[in-house]
Design a protein around this motif. Structure first.
Motif, mmCIF file in Angstrom:
data_model
loop_
_atom_site.group_PDB
_atom_site.id
_atom_site.type_symbol
_atom_site.label_atom_id
_atom_site.label_comp_id
_atom_site.label_asym_id
_atom_site.label_seq_id
_atom_site.Cartn_x
_atom_site.Cartn_y
_atom_site.Cartn_z
ATOM 1 N N ALA A 1 53.073 1.793 68.996
ATOM 2 C CA ALA A 1 54.056 2.581 69.735
ATOM 3 C C ALA A 1 53.892 2.472 71.244
ATOM 4 O O ALA A 1 54.872 2.452 71.987
ATOM 5 C CB ALA A 1 53.953 4.049 69.316
ATOM 6 N N ALA A 2 52.653 2.428 71.723
ATOM 7 C CA ALA A 2 52.424 2.382 73.169
ATOM 8 C C ALA A 2 51.752 1.080 73.597
ATOM 9 O O ALA A 2 51.270 0.954 74.711
ATOM 10 C CB ALA A 2 51.590 3.581 73.605
ATOM 11 N N GLY A 3 51.720 0.111 72.659
ATOM 12 C CA GLY A 3 51.228 -1.216 73.029
ATOM 13 C C GLY A 3 49.741 -1.415 72.929
ATOM 14 O O GLY A 3 49.221 -2.440 73.354
ATOM 15 N N ASN A 4 49.032 -0.443 72.339
ATOM 16 C CA ASN A 4 47.576 -0.572 72.228
ATOM 17 C C ASN A 4 47.101 -0.528 70.778
ATOM 18 O O ASN A 4 45.926 -0.266 70.498
ATOM 19 C CB ASN A 4 46.885 0.519 73.060
ATOM 20 C CG ASN A 4 47.104 0.327 74.551
ATOM 21 O OD1 ASN A 4 46.401 -0.427 75.196
ATOM 22 N ND2 ASN A 4 48.126 0.976 75.096
ATOM 23 N N GLY A 5 48.019 -0.761 69.838
ATOM 24 C CA GLY A 5 47.655 -0.744 68.429
ATOM 25 C C GLY A 5 46.795 -1.941 68.056
ATOM 26 O O GLY A 5 46.564 -2.834 68.857
ATOM 27 N N GLY A 6 46.316 -1.925 66.814
ATOM 28 C CA GLY A 6 45.539 -3.068 66.332
ATOM 29 C C GLY A 6 44.065 -3.001 66.657
ATOM 30 O O GLY A 6 43.387 -4.024 66.659
ATOM 31 N N GLU A 7 43.551 -1.800 66.921
ATOM 32 C CA GLU A 7 42.109 -1.667 67.235
ATOM 33 C C GLU A 7 41.295 -1.707 65.938
ATOM 34 O O GLU A 7 40.710 -0.702 65.520
ATOM 35 C CB GLU A 7 41.844 -0.386 68.028
ATOM 36 C CG GLU A 7 42.365 -0.429 69.459
ATOM 37 C CD GLU A 7 41.491 -1.292 70.389
ATOM 38 O OE1 GLU A 7 40.528 -1.910 69.909
ATOM 39 O OE2 GLU A 7 41.795 -1.328 71.594
ATOM 40 N N LEU A 8 41.248 -2.871 65.321
ATOM 41 C CA LEU A 8 40.632 -2.986 64.003
ATOM 42 C C LEU A 8 39.118 -2.757 64.038
ATOM 43 O O LEU A 8 38.515 -2.451 63.016
ATOM 44 C CB LEU A 8 40.935 -4.360 63.410
ATOM 45 C CG LEU A 8 42.426 -4.732 63.320
ATOM 46 C CD1 LEU A 8 42.590 -6.101 62.679
ATOM 47 C CD2 LEU A 8 43.215 -3.691 62.552
ATOM 48 N N GLY A 9 38.517 -2.901 65.204
ATOM 49 C CA GLY A 9 37.074 -2.671 65.324
ATOM 50 C C GLY A 9 36.697 -1.208 65.170
ATOM 51 O O GLY A 9 35.530 -0.881 65.001
ATOM 52 N N HIS A 10 37.715 -0.344 65.191
ATOM 53 C CA HIS A 10 37.419 1.084 65.110
ATOM 54 C C HIS A 10 37.858 1.691 63.780
ATOM 55 O O HIS A 10 38.063 2.896 63.671
ATOM 56 C CB HIS A 10 37.981 1.806 66.341
ATOM 57 C CG HIS A 10 37.385 1.232 67.590
ATOM 58 N ND1 HIS A 10 36.126 1.579 68.036
ATOM 59 C CD2 HIS A 10 37.818 0.226 68.407
ATOM 60 C CE1 HIS A 10 35.835 0.834 69.105
ATOM 61 N NE2 HIS A 10 36.838 0.017 69.347
ATOM 62 N N VAL A 11 37.977 0.854 62.773
ATOM 63 C CA VAL A 11 38.112 1.351 61.404
ATOM 64 C C VAL A 11 36.730 1.895 61.005
ATOM 65 O O VAL A 11 35.695 1.342 61.373
ATOM 66 C CB VAL A 11 38.599 0.226 60.454
ATOM 67 C CG1 VAL A 11 37.598 -0.906 60.343
ATOM 68 C CG2 VAL A 11 38.882 0.779 59.073
#
Ligand SMILES: [Zn+2]
Length: 337
Positions: free
Chosen positions: A168-178
């Motif tokens: 939504a704000a262009g910072n998605g996909g932080e897969l390291g923080h699953v």
């Protein structure tokens, strides 16, 4: 001040300029539409010099990369910029990236446009790396792909239906923080506990190894890691491969945590491909083979059968190639951001 190549050829461009803003290194290069790298230059960031001095050197490096590429500057279509977040990719503004202290609300694409006289776009560096692997590397042709970079931290990027996903704000996909352990280790990247990054980043592997060595020494158990100062993730993989029991214990925990995180991601997204990049993947099959086995065993049936896990192909130039990929995606190919 604009450079002197505002008149561009009307037909398909030959290349774009990719710029990568890291905490320790700046990189610039000219990249063709097939991913070929026509020039590639690196210089230390020297972040203590401040925003203006660093950006001046970055843009100078980009100018030099154009000169050294042998590409007619009029046939360079755009500038792509990759940087760690948080950032606003639509506005082209760096908000307050933790690896660049003091860089608050920096309108980096406007500054690049003024310098080069070319349209410029900004993206999270891991999102850009995912776009680079999808367009030019291990993910070429994949419809649904996840990308994880195992480096100082753990970055992530997502491609869904062939398009880079940004949230939504262009910072998605932080897969390291699953989360792989709700009551687990502190995560420096986001402040929560038990994130994948807290186990499988190069920094975390080294930190867990130091703790394991201290425990082994206290118990009178010898380990080859005692001789490594400071201990790195590469030391852990090398000594694990050589059969050292403490290094093996740390390495096995690393592969288990990575497989746990990837299994959750595979169940969520059912990707056909997971691409792993970053320095930790230099361990190759020593890392991939156990992760593949565990993910295949533990992910839900159809997702487990659908997924391949591969190593990234863009290598040390991933920052520039990724930045170039988002420039092709968002500017050259019609703004499909
Ligand atoms: Zn975290």
């Amino acid at each position: 001040m604009a450079d002197d190549h505002n008149t561009r050829a009307a037909d398909a461009p030959d290349a774009v300029l990719g710029l990568d803003i890291g905490g320790t290194k700046l990189a610039a290069g000219v990249v063709g539409p097939d991913g070929s790298v026509h020039s590639f230059l690196v210089t230390p960031t020297l972040v203590q010099e401040g925003v203006q001095a660093v950006l001046t050197r970055l843009f100078d490096l980009g100018r030099k990369a154009i000169d050294e590429s042998g590409t007619d500057p009029r046939r360079i279509a755009a500038t792509g910029i990759g940087c760690g977040g948080p950032l606003d990719p639509e506005a082209g503004v760096l908000l307050c990236p933790p690896h660049l202290p003091g860089w608050v609300d920096v309108p980096v694409t406007r500054l690049a446009e003024e310098r080069y006289g070319l349209p410029a776009v900004l993206d999270n560096d891991a999102t850009a790396a995912a776009a680079g692997e999808h367009r030019f590397g291990a993910g070429a042709g994949a419809r649904h792909m996840l990308y994880l970079t195992l480096s100082t931290g753990v970055g992530g990027g997502i491609v869904i239906d062939g398009r880079t996903y940004r949230g939504a704000a262009g910072n998605g996909g932080e897969l390291g923080h699953v989360t792989v352990d709700r009551n687990g280790r502190h995560c420096r990247g986001c402040g929560r506990t038990g994130c994948l990054e807290a186990y499988v980043s190069g920094t975390s592997i080294a930190e867990r190894a130091r703790e394991a060595v201290a425990e082994a020494e206290a118990a009178g158990r010898p380990t080859a890691l005692t001789g490594c100062s400071p201990i790195t993730a590469a030391d852990v993989s090398r000594e694990a491969a050589a059969g050292d029991p403490v290094a093996t214990q740390v390495w096995v925990a690393t592969t288990q945590a990575l497989a746990c995180g990837i299994t959750s991601l595979v169940n969520l997204f059912e990707p056909e491909l997971v691409v792993l990049g970053g320095g930790v993947t230099r361990a190759g099959e020593q890392l991939l083979a156990p992760v593949r086995r565990i993910v295949r065993e533990q992910a839900m049936g159809p997702a487990a059968r659908a997924v391949r896990i591969s190593v990234a192909r863009t290598g040390d130039r991933v920052g520039v190639v990724g930045a170039a990929a988002v420039a092709f995606e968002r500017v050259v190919n019609g703004g499909a951001a």
